[in-house]
Design an enzyme around this catalytic site. Structure first.
Site, PDB file in Angstrom:
ATOM      1  N   CYS A 100       0.601 -11.807 -16.151  1.00 10.32           N
ATOM      2  CA  CYS A 100      -0.403 -11.202 -15.271  1.00 10.32           C
ATOM      3  C   CYS A 100      -1.446 -12.247 -14.879  1.00 10.32           C
ATOM      4  O   CYS A 100      -1.137 -13.166 -14.141  1.00 10.32           O
ATOM      5  CB  CYS A 100      -1.007  -9.968 -15.958  1.00 10.32           C
ATOM      6  SG  CYS A 100      -1.785  -8.848 -14.779  1.00 10.32           S
TER       7      CYS A 100
ATOM      8  N   HIS B 259       3.847  -6.813 -18.043  1.00 12.71           N
ATOM      9  CA  HIS B 259       3.315  -7.109 -19.383  1.00 12.71           C
ATOM     10  C   HIS B 259       4.347  -6.832 -20.474  1.00 12.71           C
ATOM     11  O   HIS B 259       4.377  -5.710 -21.005  1.00 12.71           O
ATOM     12  CB  HIS B 259       2.091  -6.224 -19.645  1.00 12.71           C
ATOM     13  CG  HIS B 259       0.869  -6.615 -18.903  1.00 12.71           C
ATOM     14  ND1 HIS B 259      -0.075  -7.474 -19.415  1.00 12.71           N
ATOM     15  CD2 HIS B 259       0.428  -6.270 -17.670  1.00 12.71           C
ATOM     16  CE1 HIS B 259      -1.056  -7.638 -18.533  1.00 12.71           C
ATOM     17  NE2 HIS B 259      -0.772  -6.923 -17.467  1.00 12.71           N
TER      18      HIS B 259
ATOM     19  N   GLU C 100       4.174  -7.668 -23.499  1.00 10.98           N
ATOM     20  CA  GLU C 100       3.476  -7.369 -24.763  1.00 10.98           C
ATOM     21  C   GLU C 100       3.043  -5.912 -24.838  1.00 10.98           C
ATOM     22  O   GLU C 100       2.622  -5.449 -25.891  1.00 10.98           O
ATOM     23  CB  GLU C 100       2.279  -8.321 -24.954  1.00 10.98           C
ATOM     24  CG  GLU C 100       1.014  -7.978 -24.176  1.00 10.98           C
ATOM     25  CD  GLU C 100       1.055  -8.365 -22.697  1.00 10.98           C
ATOM     26  OE1 GLU C 100       2.129  -8.750 -22.207  1.00 10.98           O
ATOM     27  OE2 GLU C 100       0.001  -8.244 -22.040  1.00 10.98           O
TER      28      GLU C 100
END
Lengths: 221, 76
Positions: A87, A195, A197
């Site tokens: 990002c 993302h 994560e």
């Protein structure tokens, strides 16, 4: 495995990234403040997290890309150390010229925040070896400036060289050729708007992101 | 010495913000606007005698992203 997360003023996914790295390696990453000039000795994986570094002043990622630690990140990348930018981290990597192209305001002008299907384009990279080419995975996005732009010659070149790691299965933000993630020419730097994560635990609604970390951190079963 | 820098999107680069401004102008009843492109204006106060080369480097290295933007420097 010694990992590091670079922290800028305005980073807000640095802790999520740290959780992912620790979950996979069993060892907490070094959190490296942007004003540092050196990475910890022996760092062998670097993550640039999401967020709004420097409040997106000038352009998203522009100020962070000129911060002192980025010189060390660029040196490490040149030595082959894996660098993952997610990002805002992707925006920083393009602004630092470690990846081609630029990330512009979403074509629809809206902030987009939802889980989107991605198509894995390249399953040969160190980040994507746990996926199969053409596989569809689900990863959350949350960004305002994710509209990937590069001139046609650059797009042709990176596509020809297999450097498009991920593509949006459906249009999300107006990105050229629906590109969601790009590798550098050596294959050790990956920038992506989604993302991973945020998709490492069943409680997140999916674990498709976990496999990226497992591949990149060399803990594939 | 005041130096003005104008940063604009390159021709051909889609400008969603310019498009939104265009639509808003139309919504306000202003007809006859063919196109809108939004850019950035930066005013620098630099030492007298700052060279053109230095100003150019400031633009190329930071003020503009030359992947998507052009810049124009206006000095007194």
């Amino acid at each position: 495995m010694k990992t590091a997360v670079i922290v800028f003023p305005g980073s807000n996914c640095d802790r999520d990234m740290a959780v992912a790295l620790e979950q996979v390696t069993g060892r907490a990453p070094a959190m490296v403040w942007h004003r540092e000039t050196e990475l910890p000795d022996g760092t062998d994986f670097i993550a640039l997290p999401g967020g709004f570094s420097y409040g997106d002043y000038l352009r998203s990622g522009a100020m962070a890309a000129r911060s002192p630690i980025l010189r060390s990140v660029a040196d490490a990348a040149a030595r082959g150390v894996p660098v993952l930018g997610v990002c805002n981290g992707f925006q920083v990597l393009t602004e630092a010229l470690l990846l081609p192209g630029a990330l512009m305001r979403n074509a629809g002008l809206n902030f987009v925040c939802r889980t989107v299907p991605l198509k894995v384009e390249n399953s040969q990279s160190l980040f994507t070896a746990s996926y199969s080419a053409g596989e569809e995975i689900n990863i959350p996005v949350a960004h305002h400036d994710g509209n990937y732009f590069a001139d046609a010659a650059t797009l042709d070149r990176i596509e020809g060289e297999g450097r498009v790691a991920f593509r949006y299965a459906d249009a999300v933000n107006g990105s050229a050729r629906d590109i969601a993630g790009v590798l550098n020419d050596a294959g050790n730097v990956l920038g992506m708007m989604p993302h991973p994560e945020r998709a490492i635990d069943r409680a997140h609604g999916g674990t498709d992101g976990l496999r990226l970390f497992e591949a990149a951190l060399g803990v594939l079963a | 010495m005041k130096v003005n820098v104008y940063v604009t999107l390159k021709p051909g680069v889609l400008d969603p913000q310019g498009k939104a401004i265009h639509h808003a102008l139309e919504g306000l009843g202003f007809g006859g606007v063919a196109d809108v492109r939004a850019g950035r204006f930066i005013e620098l106060d630099v030492a007298d005698g700052t060279s053109d080369a230095d100003l150019d480097a400031m633009c190329a290295k930071l003020l503009a992203n030359t992947v998507i933007e052009n810049y124009r420097i206006e000095r007194p």
